[in-house]
Design a protein around this motif. Structure first.
Motif, PDB file in Angstrom:
ATOM      1  N   ASP A  35      18.623   4.288   3.179  1.00 40.01           N
ATOM      2  CA  ASP A  35      17.203   4.492   2.838  1.00 40.01           C
ATOM      3  C   ASP A  35      16.302   3.846   3.881  1.00 40.01           C
ATOM      4  O   ASP A  35      15.371   4.458   4.390  1.00 40.01           O
ATOM      5  CB  ASP A  35      16.855   3.823   1.482  1.00 40.01           C
ATOM      6  CG  ASP A  35      17.629   4.430   0.343  1.00 40.01           C
ATOM      7  OD1 ASP A  35      18.315   5.429   0.577  1.00 40.01           O
ATOM      8  OD2 ASP A  35      17.560   3.888  -0.777  1.00 40.01           O
ATOM      9  N   ASP A  38      16.530   5.475   7.349  1.00 35.73           N
ATOM     10  CA  ASP A  38      15.839   6.775   7.391  1.00 35.73           C
ATOM     11  C   ASP A  38      14.324   6.640   7.311  1.00 35.73           C
ATOM     12  O   ASP A  38      13.595   7.361   7.980  1.00 35.73           O
ATOM     13  CB  ASP A  38      16.332   7.678   6.253  1.00 35.73           C
ATOM     14  CG  ASP A  38      17.755   8.167   6.498  1.00 35.73           C
ATOM     15  OD1 ASP A  38      18.146   8.240   7.675  1.00 35.73           O
ATOM     16  OD2 ASP A  38      18.468   8.459   5.521  1.00 35.73           O
ATOM     17  N   LEU A  39      13.844   5.728   6.450  1.00 37.24           N
ATOM     18  CA  LEU A  39      12.389   5.610   6.272  1.00 37.24           C
ATOM     19  C   LEU A  39      11.723   4.946   7.480  1.00 37.24           C
ATOM     20  O   LEU A  39      10.612   5.299   7.850  1.00 37.24           O
ATOM     21  CB  LEU A  39      12.057   4.820   5.001  1.00 37.24           C
ATOM     22  CG  LEU A  39      12.235   5.562   3.676  1.00 37.24           C
ATOM     23  CD1 LEU A  39      11.885   4.653   2.506  1.00 37.24           C
ATOM     24  CD2 LEU A  39      11.396   6.829   3.603  1.00 37.24           C
ATOM     25  N   ALA A  77       7.916  11.560   3.929  1.00 37.92           N
ATOM     26  CA  ALA A  77       9.126  11.048   3.264  1.00 37.92           C
ATOM     27  C   ALA A  77       8.744  10.200   2.054  1.00 37.92           C
ATOM     28  O   ALA A  77       9.454  10.185   1.041  1.00 37.92           O
ATOM     29  CB  ALA A  77       9.968  10.227   4.239  1.00 37.92           C
ATOM     30  N   PHE A  78       7.606   9.490   2.145  1.00 34.37           N
ATOM     31  CA  PHE A  78       7.152   8.686   1.005  1.00 34.37           C
ATOM     32  C   PHE A  78       6.783   9.570  -0.185  1.00 34.37           C
ATOM     33  O   PHE A  78       7.038   9.220  -1.330  1.00 34.37           O
ATOM     34  CB  PHE A  78       5.936   7.829   1.388  1.00 34.37           C
ATOM     35  CG  PHE A  78       6.265   6.736   2.362  1.00 34.37           C
ATOM     36  CD1 PHE A  78       7.509   6.130   2.355  1.00 34.37           C
ATOM     37  CD2 PHE A  78       5.333   6.305   3.290  1.00 34.37           C
ATOM     38  CE1 PHE A  78       7.825   5.125   3.252  1.00 34.37           C
ATOM     39  CE2 PHE A  78       5.632   5.294   4.194  1.00 34.37           C
ATOM     40  CZ  PHE A  78       6.883   4.709   4.173  1.00 34.37           C
ATOM     41  N   THR A  81       9.917  10.523  -1.709  1.00 34.98           N
ATOM     42  CA  THR A  81      10.515   9.369  -2.402  1.00 34.98           C
ATOM     43  C   THR A  81       9.864   9.176  -3.765  1.00 34.98           C
ATOM     44  O   THR A  81      10.550   8.949  -4.768  1.00 34.98           O
ATOM     45  CB  THR A  81      10.352   8.086  -1.555  1.00 34.98           C
ATOM     46  OG1 THR A  81      10.886   8.329  -0.257  1.00 34.98           O
ATOM     47  CG2 THR A  81      11.093   6.921  -2.158  1.00 34.98           C
ATOM     48  N   ARG A 134      12.160  15.976   5.966  1.00 35.01           N
ATOM     49  CA  ARG A 134      11.861  14.574   5.663  1.00 35.01           C
ATOM     50  C   ARG A 134      11.405  14.416   4.210  1.00 35.01           C
ATOM     51  O   ARG A 134      11.660  13.408   3.572  1.00 35.01           O
ATOM     52  CB  ARG A 134      10.777  14.006   6.592  1.00 35.01           C
ATOM     53  CG  ARG A 134      11.140  13.912   8.036  1.00 35.01           C
ATOM     54  CD  ARG A 134      11.842  12.665   8.464  1.00 35.01           C
ATOM     55  NE  ARG A 134      11.202  11.428   8.129  1.00 35.01           N
ATOM     56  CZ  ARG A 134      11.816  10.253   8.147  1.00 35.01           C
ATOM     57  NH1 ARG A 134      13.091  10.183   8.493  1.00 35.01           N
ATOM     58  NH2 ARG A 134      11.185   9.154   7.842  1.00 35.01           N
ATOM     59  N   GLY A 138      13.402  12.141   1.584  1.00 38.95           N
ATOM     60  CA  GLY A 138      12.717  11.155   0.747  1.00 38.95           C
ATOM     61  C   GLY A 138      13.035  11.344  -0.727  1.00 38.95           C
ATOM     62  O   GLY A 138      13.205  10.372  -1.477  1.00 38.95           O
ATOM     63  N   TYR A 312       3.871  -1.755   3.658  1.00 32.11           N
ATOM     64  CA  TYR A 312       4.080  -0.567   4.491  1.00 32.11           C
ATOM     65  C   TYR A 312       2.990  -0.367   5.529  1.00 32.11           C
ATOM     66  O   TYR A 312       3.234   0.222   6.577  1.00 32.11           O
ATOM     67  CB  TYR A 312       4.245   0.680   3.623  1.00 32.11           C
ATOM     68  CG  TYR A 312       5.621   0.771   3.049  1.00 32.11           C
ATOM     69  CD1 TYR A 312       6.639   1.396   3.745  1.00 32.11           C
ATOM     70  CD2 TYR A 312       5.942   0.190   1.834  1.00 32.11           C
ATOM     71  CE1 TYR A 312       7.928   1.459   3.243  1.00 32.11           C
ATOM     72  CE2 TYR A 312       7.216   0.242   1.312  1.00 32.11           C
ATOM     73  CZ  TYR A 312       8.217   0.883   2.030  1.00 32.11           C
ATOM     74  OH  TYR A 312       9.483   0.934   1.534  1.00 32.11           O
ATOM     75  N   LYS A 449       5.645   3.324  -4.249  1.00 38.03           N
ATOM     76  CA  LYS A 449       5.550   4.306  -3.164  1.00 38.03           C
ATOM     77  C   LYS A 449       4.134   4.856  -3.041  1.00 38.03           C
ATOM     78  O   LYS A 449       3.688   5.217  -1.954  1.00 38.03           O
ATOM     79  CB  LYS A 449       6.541   5.451  -3.371  1.00 38.03           C
ATOM     80  CG  LYS A 449       7.898   5.153  -2.788  1.00 38.03           C
ATOM     81  CD  LYS A 449       7.845   4.945  -1.269  1.00 38.03           C
ATOM     82  CE  LYS A 449       9.077   4.270  -0.733  1.00 38.03           C
ATOM     83  NZ  LYS A 449       9.170   2.846  -0.943  1.00 38.03           N
TER      84      LYS A 449
END
Length: 540
Positions: A35, A38-39, A77-78, A81, A134, A138, A312, A449
């Protein structure tokens, strides 16, 4: 209380730390390793993508991603997620933890490879396919949050449960580190094989055609660790708490855990009959849930949301901060692959010095200090260091003071990880009933997220220079780095206040925390258990 509990659950609660605990940490932790890889690996290659696909002849600076493309590539991706956390969190309570666990991993493997194979004839189509894959990457990563936390909390013993769940989460640190180290090795190799002048010497030749392989390989390698653990994930038995309390098959739970714990566990037929007769307890959208756990859910969602805004926004824009303080030279003085190397080196240094140690400090102290104390302390120091960076910001930008800036910046990260970044993950897996545990963890994580999206998208624009002429190409003027850091300081201070809604779960069994034993009042919030058979609790 233990006497009222099913023997199989009590056996798990009092089990000594043994080999199966460590295998569970590795199996669940490799998901988190992937995870994080990738993120975060996308932030290593965004500048390269700009140079390859958005080069404009005759420009003084190398090409860069337009603001909307950059926001999409970094943030899509977020969004996936967030959706994955809600969906797989709910599914984990409906179908069982194990069934859903393999799905999330397969999705991560397929989409990691696919995002590296993003195709198209125009820059727009390459970015569109990259964003598409992506998003689904996610989505798979999102499922890993509630499932890994829930599986680990349900397998662990009372005494070291916090450390085990935190250890799963701490694998993120190694994922970030692995991403940085792999990017350093790859970019060094490509730089040695395909020499190129800097942008200011020869704009066109500074980006060699082979640079297109660099970002694709970095993204695709994320599939490896996930693929390697798929087999072991499928071999793990369903957790005893799900089997006994939700699926109401205590006999199966006893036989599964007998193998895992390597001891004889009695099936207790009379308790099994009682469990089967009991009605399923209150649902998520009921007054009873709101009364017992409403404030807890507000506490876990709000603290995770506020933490991720700060966490983030810093993490994704580390490279900009490094450039601002001179750790990374100006883009035109490097070639494309050299820039990847410099960004990866800076990120790896920060990960090595603050991110990774912070996670493992939490693992070491969470069952001694407790979740509440660590979270309060983390938010407190994050607030202090944010303001210490922000208020004398001009002082930190002088060449002589750069090392001081990096130390303060690293300390902010250290206390995020030895603090709320780890505890916000641990607590939701401990304080809710078994049949809602994965769902509530998913909701809490999705709220986090949402904070990450605010941090990632919002601060892209906010941190721009107040003078439009000095802002990045295509961006409106922002409030500047200094004011952005002040905003983040305020966000951390709010996180400190909301922590008071979260209960302490150190040293208590999961059933004690969630009120699933009738003889037990969780945190003084449950009513005295007067009626029998009120919940699906394992009562005698």
């Amino acid at each position: 209380m233990a006497g009222e509990q099913l023997q199989v659950l009590n056996a798990l609660d009092v089990a000594k730390t043994q080999w199966y605990h460590f295998t569970a940490i590795i199996i669940a932790g490799m998901g988190f390793f992937t995870d994080a890889y990738d993120l975060f690996c996308i932030s290593l290659v965004t500048k390269l993508l700009g140079r390859i696909y958005y080069h404009v002849d005759g420009m003084e600076k190398p090409g860069s991603l337009p603001p909307n493309v950059s926001a999409a590539v970094n943030g899509v991706a977020f969004c996936g997620t967030l959706a994955g956390q809600l969906f797989f969190g709910w599914l984990g309570d409906k179908l069982g933890r194990k069934k859903v666990y393999g799905m999330t991993l397969m999705l991560m493997v397929i989409c990691s490879v696919a995002s590296g194979l993003s195709f198209g004839h125009t820059p727009k189509s390459v970015m569109a396919t990259l964003c598409f894959f992506r998003f689904w990457l996610g989505f798979g990563i999102g499922g890993d949050y509630p499932l890994s936390a829930t599986i680990m909390s349900e397998y662990a013993n009372k005494k070291t449960r916090g450390a085990f769940i935190a250890a799963v989460f701490a694998m993120q640190g190694f994922g970030i580190l692995a991403g940085g180290i792999f990017a350093i090795i790859l970019s060094s190799s490509f730089n040695a094989m395909f020499e190129a002048p800097s942008y200011e010497v020869d704009a066109l030749r500074s980006t060699v055609p082979q640079a297109d392989y660099v970002w694709r390989i970095i993204l695709m390698v994320g599939a490896l660790p996930a693929a390697l653990t798929y087999y072991w994930r499928m071999k793990m038995p369903e957790t005893a708490r799900y089997t006994a309390l939700v699926a109401k098959n205590a006999k199966r739970a006893a036989s599964d855990m007998s193998k895992v714990l390597q001891m004889d566990i009695e099936a207790e037929p009379q308790k099994i009959e009682q469990i089967k007769e009991q009605k399923s307890g209150f649902g998520l959208f009921t007054k009873e849930f709101a009364k017992r756990h409403g404030l807890h859910l507000l506490g876990t969602t709000s603290t995770w949301f506020l933490l991720d805004i700060a966490f983030y926004s810093q993490n994704l824009f580390q490279k900009d901060i490094f450039s601002a303080i001179g750790w990374i030279p100006s883009a035109k003085s490097m070639n494309a692959i050299d820039e990847v190397y410099r960004i990866a080196r800076a990120q790896t240094l920060i990960a090595l010095c603050s991110t990774v140690p912070g996670y493992w400090f939490t693992v070491a102290f969470i069952d001694k200090m407790g979740r509440f104390a660590i979270q309060l302390m983390g938010f407190f120091f994050m607030t202090v260091f944010m303001f210490a960076l922000a208020i004398p910001y001009d002082h930190w930008t002088h060449k002589d003071n750069r090392i001081g800036f990096v130390i303060m910046y690293s300390l902010t990260f250290f206390f995020a990880n030895f603090g709320p970044n780890a505890t916000t993950f641990v607590v939701p897996a401990e304080i809710f009933p078994a049949r809602l545990r994965s769902t509530c963890h998913g909701i809490s994580a999705a709220s986090g997220k949402l904070g990450a999206i605010v941090g990632a998208f919002g601060f892209l624009y906010l941190a721009q220079n107040q003078d439009k002429a000095k802002a990045d190409a295509g961006y409106p003027a922002g409030i500047g780095v200094k004011n952005s850091l002040i905003v983040l300081g305020v966000v951390n201070a709010l996180g400190f206040l909301f922590t008071f809604l979260v209960p302490e779960s150190k040293g208590k069994s999961l059933e004690e925390m969630s009120g699933e034993n009738e003889d037990n009042e969780p945190q003084g919030e449950a009513e005295p258990p007067s009626s029998s058979g009120r919940r699906e609790a394992p009562v005698a």
